[in-house]
Write a protein that holds these residues in place. Structure first.
Motif, short mmCIF file in Angstrom:
data_model
loop_
_atom_site.label_atom_id
_atom_site.label_comp_id
_atom_site.label_asym_id
_atom_site.label_seq_id
_atom_site.Cartn_x
_atom_site.Cartn_y
_atom_site.Cartn_z
N SER A 200 22.21 -63.63 -95.98
CA SER A 200 22.31 -62.22 -95.63
C SER A 200 23.76 -61.77 -95.59
O SER A 200 24.11 -60.69 -96.08
N GLU A 203 25.06 -61.59 -99.16
CA GLU A 203 24.51 -60.42 -99.85
C GLU A 203 25.17 -59.14 -99.38
O GLU A 203 25.42 -58.22 -100.18
N ARG A 204 25.49 -59.07 -98.09
CA ARG A 204 26.14 -57.87 -97.57
C ARG A 204 27.55 -57.72 -98.14
O ARG A 204 27.96 -56.61 -98.50
N THR A 207 27.27 -56.63 -101.77
CA THR A 207 26.93 -55.21 -101.86
C THR A 207 28.15 -54.34 -101.61
O THR A 207 28.36 -53.31 -102.26
N PRO A 212 25.10 -52.05 -104.57
CA PRO A 212 23.75 -52.59 -104.36
C PRO A 212 23.06 -52.93 -105.68
O PRO A 212 23.28 -52.29 -106.70
N ASN A 216 18.10 -57.82 -107.72
CA ASN A 216 18.68 -59.10 -107.37
C ASN A 216 18.44 -59.42 -105.90
O ASN A 216 18.17 -60.58 -105.53
N TYR A 217 18.51 -58.39 -105.04
CA TYR A 217 18.28 -58.61 -103.61
C TYR A 217 16.87 -59.09 -103.35
O TYR A 217 16.64 -60.03 -102.57
N THR A 221 15.58 -62.78 -101.76
CA THR A 221 14.67 -62.95 -100.62
C THR A 221 13.47 -63.82 -100.99
O THR A 221 12.94 -64.54 -100.15
N SER A 254 18.72 -58.87 -91.82
CA SER A 254 18.63 -58.11 -93.07
C SER A 254 19.21 -56.73 -92.85
O SER A 254 19.17 -56.18 -91.75
N GLY A 258 20.29 -50.37 -95.68
CA GLY A 258 20.22 -50.42 -97.13
C GLY A 258 19.46 -49.23 -97.69
O GLY A 258 18.84 -48.44 -96.98
N THR A 262 15.30 -49.80 -102.16
CA THR A 262 15.34 -51.26 -102.13
C THR A 262 14.27 -51.80 -101.19
O THR A 262 13.56 -52.76 -101.50
N ARG A 266 11.14 -54.14 -102.12
CA ARG A 266 10.97 -55.41 -101.44
C ARG A 266 9.58 -55.51 -100.81
O ARG A 266 8.90 -56.54 -100.93
#
Length: 542
Positions: A200, A203-204, A207, A212, A216-217, A221, A254, A258, A262, A266
């Protein structure tokens, strides 16, 4: 082509099961098992998966998703009750049912009997939800059952691991088992939580640096539960607990801010994974029924009997034993909880017989039981067949089927006519939060208006737009005002508004499709407009 045909037929069965379940009123797991059995009896060979691969393929994403989505406040509020059911009841069931199964089936070694008892101890929340989908299960009871299932998956499978190890090595040390259990539990939780937190954070940062990337995000996950499981197993910790811990951690770390699209992507992807994984497991169970039935003669011979009907009697005896142990444990736990409340001077809630029976009969076995029993080794270290494996699989499959049938027939009757008092305090708190959010939105619009108007030739345009937005939010705030006594009438108004919104949105969709084609609007633009309608329709319900 044979394997491809089997996989495609399984996916088709999963897709067909939902409308069939709605049409017949039967729970989806039972329909999926029946469809899987039909596939098997049609002559397609049963899928013979390697146990470890089967475990890796299905369980990590399901456990991860359960941990991610379970309401944490409800889980922590009833943590003591959940732990008593998820840990205490599992150990109680493993010990009691292990001895009972060995007594009932002397041909099954004691260690294998404990392994079977461990694998049938976890309950399945998806099966319970499917059974109770058309009946008013009290929300708090459902949250307790979900929390129990989330944790007893791990504790039951860890107990099974010890029992299998005792079968393979021929020895068992309590002290070594306790040390191993501590490492399995603590190591698994640490690995899963650390991996989810690290991913996480990475990823942050990504981004923030490069922007973003929703696709891919979502892909990352999907990989987290498998990564947590494999890494924990490599360190000889519990991959099951690692997947659960990763899911719980993701719900805290998470990105909450966002982009909405997204989160929509998800949710849609994970809903599909859950549908396919759970459905495939039950279809696979049904597909295994023909070879299980074929091997019934050999299994009965191993038990020293001559009639296949003895298998059904064994399954009934095991299900009755599971229900009796669960009923006794739940009753003692509720009595202890009431006694502690009275000692503190609090008023203890009465223990209703119906509630007691609901919690007891809701112990439906499902995906985890099947996945666990199929991971029993095929052979001992010396090459000899694993003792009692076919018998254990037959018993586990029978327990799943019978527990589903029992819950299907009993739970709706127990829950019929159950009236739940409205939770006005929760509704009032929700309205307060909504009003605070709407006030914050109005303040943000008013603060942003000068900045937006700075580059315009006519600042009045920005003022008009801001006034329209403020009016929109003001109308929403006005709809939340009122006395608690008006909650019922307000609920009717909201229901009518929702129906009218859906009517209007569907009319918009038809007009966009018709007028877009007539006026020659580009397909991409038409899709974009339709996607906006889809998001609004998803917001207000289908």
């Amino acid at each position: 082509m044979g394997a491809i045909a089997i996989v495609l037929s399984m996916l088709l069965a999963v897709s067909v099961s939902s409308p069939v379940a709605r049409a017949t009123g039967w729970p989806a797991p039972l329909v999926q098992i029946a469809l899987g059995a039909a596939i098997g009896f049609l002559g397609l060979p049963a899928i013979a998966l390697d146990p470890e691969k089967f475990f890796l393929l299905f369980l990590p994403p399901l456990l991860f998703l359960d941990g991610w989505r379970i309401p944490k406040d409800e889980l922590f509020r009833d943590a003591a009750t959940v732990l008593r059911l998820a840990l205490g009841l599992v150990l109680f069931t493993v010990l009691g049912m292990g001895l009972f199964i060995h007594w009932l089936l002397p041909a099954m070694p004691l260690s294998v009997a404990f392994a079977l008892a461990a694998v049938i101890s976890p309950t399945d929340p998806i099966a319970v939800s499917s059974v109770a989908a058309r009946t008013p299960v009290p929300p708090r009871v459902m949250h307790i059952l979900e929390g129990e299932s989330l944790l007893n998956d791990a504790s039951g499978l860890v107990c099974m691991r010890f029992a299998v190890a005792a079968t393979l090595t021929g020895s068992f040390s309590l002290g070594q088992a306790l040390l191993s259990f501590a490492w399995l539990a603590l190591g698994g939780v640490a690995v899963g939580a650390a991996l989810a937190w690290g991913v996480s954070r990475a990823e942050r940062r990504a981004t923030h640096w490069i922007g973003p990337d929703a696709g891919n995000y979502v892909l990352v996950t999907l990989l987290i539960p498998f990564g947590a499981y494999l890494l924990a197993e490599e360190l000889h910790a519990s991959g099951v607990l690692a997947a659960v811990a990763a899911g719980i951690t993701m719900s805290f770390v998470s990105q909450p801010h966002g982009h909405g699209s997204t989160r929509v992507q998800r949710t849609a992807v994970w809903d599909m994974v859950q549908l396919v994984a759970n459905g495939s497991i039950f279809v696979l169970l049904g597909q295994q029924l023909p070879p299980i039935v074929t091997a019934a003669g050999r299994t009965v011979h191993d038990t020293g009997h001559v009639a296949a009907a003895w298998l059904l009697l064994y399954v009934v005896a095991i299900v009755v034993g599971l229900a009796a142990l669960r009923l006794a444990w739940v009753w003692v736990s509720l009595q202890a909880q009431s006694w502690r409340a009275r000692r503190r001077g609090e008023e203890a809630a009465p223990i209703g017989v119906r509630l007691l029976l609901v919690v007891s009969l809701a112990g439906v076995r499902g995906a985890v039981t099947l996945a666990g029993v199929l991971t029993l080794p095929l052979a001992l270290p010396g090459g000899a067949p694993f003792p009692g494996r076919d018998l254990a699989i037959a018993m586990a499959a029978g327990v799943i089927l019978l527990s589903l049938l029992l819950a299907t027939s009993a739970l709706p009757r127990l829950l019929r006519g159950l009236e739940l008092p409205p939770d006005t305090s929760e509704r009032a708190l929700e309205d307060r939060v909504r009003r605070a959010a709407l006030r914050a939105a109005v303040q943000a619009i008013e603060a942003a208006q000068p900045e937006v108007a700075a580059g315009l030739a006519d600042p009045g345009v920005a003022a008009e737009a801001a006034a329209r937005m403020v009016m929109h939010y003001q109308l929403r705030m006005d709809s939340l005002r009122g006395d608690p006594e008006d909650a019922g009438q307000r609920g009717q108004v909201e229901e009518i508004e929702q129906r009218l919104r859906l009517v209007a949105l569907r009319a918009e969709r038809e007009a966009i499709e018709r007028c877009g084609r007539e006026m020659g609007l580009a397909e991409l633009a038409r899709r974009r407009l339709l996607h906006e309608i889809d998001l609004l329709e998803a917001r207000y319900g289908t």
